[in-house]
Design a protein around this motif. Structure first.
Motif, PDB file in Angstrom:
ATOM      1  N   THR A 190      -3.321  87.498  29.843  1.00  0.00           N
ATOM      2  CA  THR A 190      -4.395  86.676  30.395  1.00  0.00           C
ATOM      3  C   THR A 190      -3.977  85.216  30.347  1.00  0.00           C
ATOM      4  O   THR A 190      -3.584  84.709  29.289  1.00  0.00           O
ATOM      5  CB  THR A 190      -5.704  86.870  29.610  1.00  0.00           C
ATOM      6  OG1 THR A 190      -6.079  88.257  29.653  1.00  0.00           O
ATOM      7  CG2 THR A 190      -6.825  86.039  30.215  1.00  0.00           C
ATOM      8  N   LEU A 191      -4.034  84.568  31.493  1.00  0.00           N
ATOM      9  CA  LEU A 191      -3.685  83.142  31.612  1.00  0.00           C
ATOM     10  C   LEU A 191      -4.965  82.366  31.896  1.00  0.00           C
ATOM     11  O   LEU A 191      -5.612  82.567  32.924  1.00  0.00           O
ATOM     12  CB  LEU A 191      -2.673  82.937  32.740  1.00  0.00           C
ATOM     13  CG  LEU A 191      -1.359  83.723  32.599  1.00  0.00           C
ATOM     14  CD1 LEU A 191      -0.767  84.028  33.943  1.00  0.00           C
ATOM     15  CD2 LEU A 191      -0.376  82.950  31.738  1.00  0.00           C
ATOM     16  N   THR A 192      -5.326  81.504  30.968  1.00  0.00           N
ATOM     17  CA  THR A 192      -6.552  80.730  31.088  1.00  0.00           C
ATOM     18  C   THR A 192      -6.212  79.249  31.027  1.00  0.00           C
ATOM     19  O   THR A 192      -5.925  78.704  29.952  1.00  0.00           O
ATOM     20  CB  THR A 192      -7.547  81.082  29.974  1.00  0.00           C
ATOM     21  OG1 THR A 192      -7.737  82.501  29.935  1.00  0.00           O
ATOM     22  CG2 THR A 192      -8.880  80.390  30.199  1.00  0.00           C
ATOM     23  N   ASP A 193      -6.201  78.597  32.192  1.00  0.00           N
ATOM     24  CA  ASP A 193      -5.788  77.186  32.271  1.00  0.00           C
ATOM     25  C   ASP A 193      -4.508  76.959  31.470  1.00  0.00           C
ATOM     26  O   ASP A 193      -4.390  76.000  30.699  1.00  0.00           O
ATOM     27  CB  ASP A 193      -6.906  76.271  31.750  1.00  0.00           C
ATOM     28  CG  ASP A 193      -8.117  76.264  32.666  1.00  0.00           C
ATOM     29  OD1 ASP A 193      -7.940  76.474  33.880  1.00  0.00           O
ATOM     30  OD2 ASP A 193      -9.245  76.062  32.159  1.00  0.00           O
ATOM     31  N   CYS A 194      -3.563  77.853  31.668  1.00  0.00           N
ATOM     32  CA  CYS A 194      -2.278  77.788  30.965  1.00  0.00           C
ATOM     33  C   CYS A 194      -1.415  76.714  31.619  1.00  0.00           C
ATOM     34  O   CYS A 194      -1.045  76.826  32.793  1.00  0.00           O
ATOM     35  CB  CYS A 194      -1.595  79.150  31.025  1.00  0.00           C
ATOM     36  SG  CYS A 194      -0.015  79.230  30.177  1.00  0.00           S
ATOM     37  N   LYS A 195      -1.082  75.683  30.868  1.00  0.00           N
ATOM     38  CA  LYS A 195      -0.344  74.546  31.411  1.00  0.00           C
ATOM     39  C   LYS A 195       1.155  74.699  31.166  1.00  0.00           C
ATOM     40  O   LYS A 195       1.595  74.919  30.045  1.00  0.00           O
ATOM     41  CB  LYS A 195      -0.852  73.250  30.781  1.00  0.00           C
ATOM     42  CG  LYS A 195      -2.304  72.954  31.123  1.00  0.00           C
ATOM     43  CD  LYS A 195      -2.784  71.673  30.458  1.00  0.00           C
ATOM     44  CE  LYS A 195      -4.257  71.400  30.807  1.00  0.00           C
ATOM     45  NZ  LYS A 195      -4.761  70.166  30.147  1.00  0.00           N
ATOM     46  N   VAL A 196       1.911  74.601  32.263  1.00  0.00           N
ATOM     47  CA  VAL A 196       3.365  74.755  32.207  1.00  0.00           C
ATOM     48  C   VAL A 196       4.000  73.512  32.815  1.00  0.00           C
ATOM     49  O   VAL A 196       3.645  73.111  33.934  1.00  0.00           O
ATOM     50  CB  VAL A 196       3.812  76.004  33.001  1.00  0.00           C
ATOM     51  CG1 VAL A 196       5.329  76.170  32.945  1.00  0.00           C
ATOM     52  CG2 VAL A 196       3.115  77.246  32.467  1.00  0.00           C
ATOM     53  N   PRO A 197       4.929  72.869  32.112  1.00  0.00           N
ATOM     54  CA  PRO A 197       5.559  71.664  32.659  1.00  0.00           C
ATOM     55  C   PRO A 197       6.416  71.985  33.881  1.00  0.00           C
ATOM     56  O   PRO A 197       6.932  73.101  34.024  1.00  0.00           O
ATOM     57  CB  PRO A 197       6.411  71.148  31.500  1.00  0.00           C
ATOM     58  CG  PRO A 197       6.644  72.338  30.618  1.00  0.00           C
ATOM     59  CD  PRO A 197       5.418  73.179  30.753  1.00  0.00           C
ATOM     60  N   GLU A 198       6.580  71.008  34.741  1.00  0.00           N
ATOM     61  CA  GLU A 198       7.381  71.168  35.949  1.00  0.00           C
ATOM     62  C   GLU A 198       8.805  71.632  35.609  1.00  0.00           C
ATOM     63  O   GLU A 198       9.405  72.412  36.351  1.00  0.00           O
ATOM     64  CB  GLU A 198       7.418  69.840  36.718  1.00  0.00           C
ATOM     65  CG  GLU A 198       8.452  69.756  37.835  1.00  0.00           C
ATOM     66  CD  GLU A 198       8.219  70.745  38.975  1.00  0.00           C
ATOM     67  OE1 GLU A 198       9.160  70.979  39.761  1.00  0.00           O
ATOM     68  OE2 GLU A 198       7.096  71.276  39.092  1.00  0.00           O
ATOM     69  N   MET A 199       9.334  71.202  34.481  1.00  0.00           N
ATOM     70  CA  MET A 199      10.694  71.571  34.108  1.00  0.00           C
ATOM     71  C   MET A 199      10.837  73.082  33.851  1.00  0.00           C
ATOM     72  O   MET A 199      11.942  73.617  33.887  1.00  0.00           O
ATOM     73  CB  MET A 199      11.132  70.804  32.850  1.00  0.00           C
ATOM     74  CG  MET A 199      10.340  71.133  31.598  1.00  0.00           C
ATOM     75  SD  MET A 199      10.920  70.225  30.131  1.00  0.00           S
ATOM     76  CE  MET A 199      12.529  70.971  29.912  1.00  0.00           C
ATOM     77  N   ASP A 200       9.703  73.762  33.631  1.00  0.00           N
ATOM     78  CA  ASP A 200       9.746  75.208  33.407  1.00  0.00           C
ATOM     79  C   ASP A 200       9.334  76.007  34.639  1.00  0.00           C
ATOM     80  O   ASP A 200       9.163  77.223  34.554  1.00  0.00           O
ATOM     81  CB  ASP A 200       8.855  75.587  32.216  1.00  0.00           C
ATOM     82  CG  ASP A 200       9.466  75.168  30.889  1.00  0.00           C
ATOM     83  OD1 ASP A 200      10.703  74.991  30.838  1.00  0.00           O
ATOM     84  OD2 ASP A 200       8.712  75.000  29.911  1.00  0.00           O
ATOM     85  N   ARG A 201       9.174  75.344  35.775  1.00  0.00           N
ATOM     86  CA  ARG A 201       8.997  76.074  37.031  1.00  0.00           C
ATOM     87  C   ARG A 201      10.375  76.442  37.551  1.00  0.00           C
ATOM     88  O   ARG A 201      11.285  75.621  37.563  1.00  0.00           O
ATOM     89  CB  ARG A 201       8.262  75.219  38.072  1.00  0.00           C
ATOM     90  CG  ARG A 201       8.070  75.948  39.411  1.00  0.00           C
ATOM     91  CD  ARG A 201       7.356  75.064  40.425  1.00  0.00           C
ATOM     92  NE  ARG A 201       8.169  73.915  40.832  1.00  0.00           N
ATOM     93  CZ  ARG A 201       9.109  73.951  41.772  1.00  0.00           C
ATOM     94  NH1 ARG A 201       9.385  75.082  42.409  1.00  0.00           N
ATOM     95  NH2 ARG A 201       9.787  72.860  42.082  1.00  0.00           N
ATOM     96  N   LEU A 202      10.558  77.692  37.964  1.00  0.00           N
ATOM     97  CA  LEU A 202      11.838  78.092  38.542  1.00  0.00           C
ATOM     98  C   LEU A 202      12.054  77.316  39.834  1.00  0.00           C
ATOM     99  O   LEU A 202      11.328  77.511  40.814  1.00  0.00           O
ATOM    100  CB  LEU A 202      11.854  79.605  38.803  1.00  0.00           C
ATOM    101  CG  LEU A 202      11.841  80.507  37.555  1.00  0.00           C
ATOM    102  CD1 LEU A 202      11.753  81.977  37.960  1.00  0.00           C
ATOM    103  CD2 LEU A 202      13.068  80.270  36.689  1.00  0.00           C
ATOM    104  N   GLN A 203      13.041  76.458  39.824  1.00  0.00           N
ATOM    105  CA  GLN A 203      13.182  75.463  40.887  1.00  0.00           C
ATOM    106  C   GLN A 203      13.553  76.065  42.243  1.00  0.00           C
ATOM    107  O   GLN A 203      13.314  75.442  43.288  1.00  0.00           O
ATOM    108  CB  GLN A 203      14.220  74.415  40.475  1.00  0.00           C
ATOM    109  CG  GLN A 203      13.839  73.632  39.216  1.00  0.00           C
ATOM    110  CD  GLN A 203      12.550  72.838  39.390  1.00  0.00           C
ATOM    111  OE1 GLN A 203      12.426  72.023  40.307  1.00  0.00           O
ATOM    112  NE2 GLN A 203      11.576  73.078  38.521  1.00  0.00           N
ATOM    113  N   ASN A 204      14.135  77.253  42.238  1.00  0.00           N
ATOM    114  CA  ASN A 204      14.548  77.873  43.498  1.00  0.00           C
ATOM    115  C   ASN A 204      13.711  79.096  43.857  1.00  0.00           C
ATOM    116  O   ASN A 204      14.143  79.935  44.648  1.00  0.00           O
ATOM    117  CB  ASN A 204      16.031  78.240  43.442  1.00  0.00           C
ATOM    118  CG  ASN A 204      16.919  77.006  43.326  1.00  0.00           C
ATOM    119  OD1 ASN A 204      16.736  76.038  44.065  1.00  0.00           O
ATOM    120  ND2 ASN A 204      17.850  77.028  42.390  1.00  0.00           N
ATOM    121  N   ALA A 205      12.521  79.189  43.276  1.00  0.00           N
ATOM    122  CA  ALA A 205      11.577  80.251  43.637  1.00  0.00           C
ATOM    123  C   ALA A 205      10.466  79.630  44.464  1.00  0.00           C
ATOM    124  O   ALA A 205       9.555  79.002  43.932  1.00  0.00           O
ATOM    125  CB  ALA A 205      11.009  80.911  42.380  1.00  0.00           C
TER     126      ALA A 205
END
Length: 452
Positions: free
Chosen positions: A282-297
């Motif tokens: 369950t993800l509830t307003d789960c904050k993830v920094p831009e650096m942890d976004r897969l950059q090529n997805a």
């Protein structure tokens, strides 16, 4: 055969028996009474007794070795690759086989095996660089087979970590992300999971995920649920796929287990792959920094690239499950005796064994060619999908026949085959159902899409 002929044969058999054995026998039975009983037998009973005594005196028959690789495909591996394959086989036989039923029955994962598995140095086997070996997809397939041959749960755990999680970063991550995450994942210092399937979205993932993401400043906010996520109860990171509310495209994120708003709850009461720890996330307003976004997805096509690669591995897992079931059944028929002889010597049993071996060999040769296509970068979605469809169908047939050969013992966990029968059902369904994979192949051969 007359009485005197039978009696003469019995005397000859008795003369060939060691005198020490006769002395020991005389302490257990009255030999005079025994011979008196024999003298009263009719010719038919004497003949039966002669055959039994001759069979008992005969040297124990040596059976051929139990080996499910009938066409000897493993002999085509290089010496170095064959050494790796046998190292994995030894690990599975020595470390996993003795505990497989215990942990499956308890629905627990044997955490102590992770550092032992790490020593095999096989994670991310086909990836180039980042501490990975850069080996062939063919060897990777053989390893998946060796694992599933003993325990499909362990094979699934490994496939999720090394294939889905590491593969997502390898195919969709930036150079910085790959350089940071892949070496520590290759050493199994951290464990990964892969979150795509949702409570209401399984086969329809390409049509629209309900888990959403939205960029707010330098962070992404994720909301939604993921279901059936293997390893997620204890994984250090989980790859979460979510639909961007701004452009409606699928994005991938590396979400750490201690991220605020991230919760993974173990799914209970499974009938298959019980050792695998599947979670409802369950993800509830789960904050993830831009650096942890897969950059090529940037779309679901990027997600599909990961699935294409790992779907081939699932076909190999099906081969392993089928091979393990066949080899268990073959060994059992050589040891199990009815009517005074091993059941392996009966026609109906041999017919079932040959049917199983034919299916298994067809599966093996199919995935062998599939890996060759992958190694030559010719692998298409329909290639992987056809192998997933065919191999899981044949796997189901093999474990069904194996269960039949075990009779009543086949439902007892101690004989292993019951675990194979149950686990086959999960392999049949995950990484795309039979129907969805059939439609992928159907689209390729007709040019018409039958998807809704």
């Amino acid at each position: 055969m007359s009485f005197f002929e039978s009696f003469s044969q019995i005397r000859g058999i008795l003369k060939s028996i060691d005198l020490n054995a006769v002395s020991k026998l005389s302490k257990r039975v009255d030999l005079n009474k025994l011979m008196a009983t024999v003298s009263k037998m009719d010719d038919a009973d004497l003949a039966k007794m002669v055959r039994m005594m001759q069979a008992g005196a005969a040297k124990k028959k040596e059976h051929p070795p139990v080996n499910g690789d009938f066409y000897e495909l493993d002999k085509t591996l290089t010496e170095e690759d064959r050494e790796i394959q046998l190292k994995v086989r030894e690990f599975m036989n020595n470390e996993i086989r003795p505990i497989a039923n215990e942990y499956w029955n308890k629905a627990h994962f044997p955490m102590h095996i992770i550092p032992l598995m790490a020593k095999l140095n096989i994670c991310g086997l086909t990836y180039q660089g980042y501490g990975c070996a850069g080996k062939s997809a063919l060897l990777e397939g053989f390893i998946a087979m060796e694992m599933a041959r003993v325990d499909s749960s362990i094979s699934t755990f490994f496939g999720v970590h090394s294939g889905l999680a590491m593969g997502s970063i390898y195919l969709c991550g930036s150079e910085e992300q790959k350089a940071y995450w892949l070496p520590i994942m290759q050493r199994m210092e951290i464990i990964g999971a892969f979150g795509l399937t949702e409570p209401e979205v399984g086969s329809g993932a390409a049509g629209g995920l309900t888990t959403t993401c939205k960029k707010v400043g330098d962070e992404w906010v994720l909301n939604g649920q993921k279901k059936w996520i293997g390893n997620a109860t204890f994984s250090d990171i989980t790859i979460i796929w979510a639909r961007n509310l701004d452009d409606n495209q699928v994005k991938g994120f590396i979400v750490k287990k201690d991220n605020p708003g991230f919760e993974a709850k173990k799914m209970e009461d499974k009938m298959a792959l019980r050792t695998v720890q599947n979670a409802l996330i369950t993800l509830t307003d789960c904050k993830v920094p831009e650096m942890d976004r897969l950059q090529n997805a940037n779309s679901f096509k990027d997600t599909a690239n990961v699935l294409r690669m790992t779907r081939a591995g699932v076909a190999w897992q099906a081969v392993g499950c089928g091979r393990g079931a066949y080899e268990l059944a073959l060994k059992y028929t050589m040891e199990r005796k009815q009517f005074g002889r091993p059941i392996a010597g009966f026609q109906l049993v041999q017919d079932l064994l040959v049917t199983m071996l034919g299916d298994l060999t067809a599966m093996q040769t199919m995935v062998y060619r599939l890996s060759q296509l992958q190694d030559s970068e010719q692998l298409a979605d329909e290639h992987a999908s056809l192998a997933k469809v065919f191999c899981t169908l044949r796997m189901r047939s093999i474990v069904d026949h194996a269960r039949e050969l075990f009779g009543g013992n086949g439902i007892l966990l101690e004989y292993d085959i019951a675990r194979f029968v149950a686990d086959a059902e999960a392999i049949y369904s995950y990484e795309g159902t039979k129907e969805i994979n059939s439609l992928i192949v159907g689209r390729a051969i007709t040019g018409e899409s039958a998807f809704v």
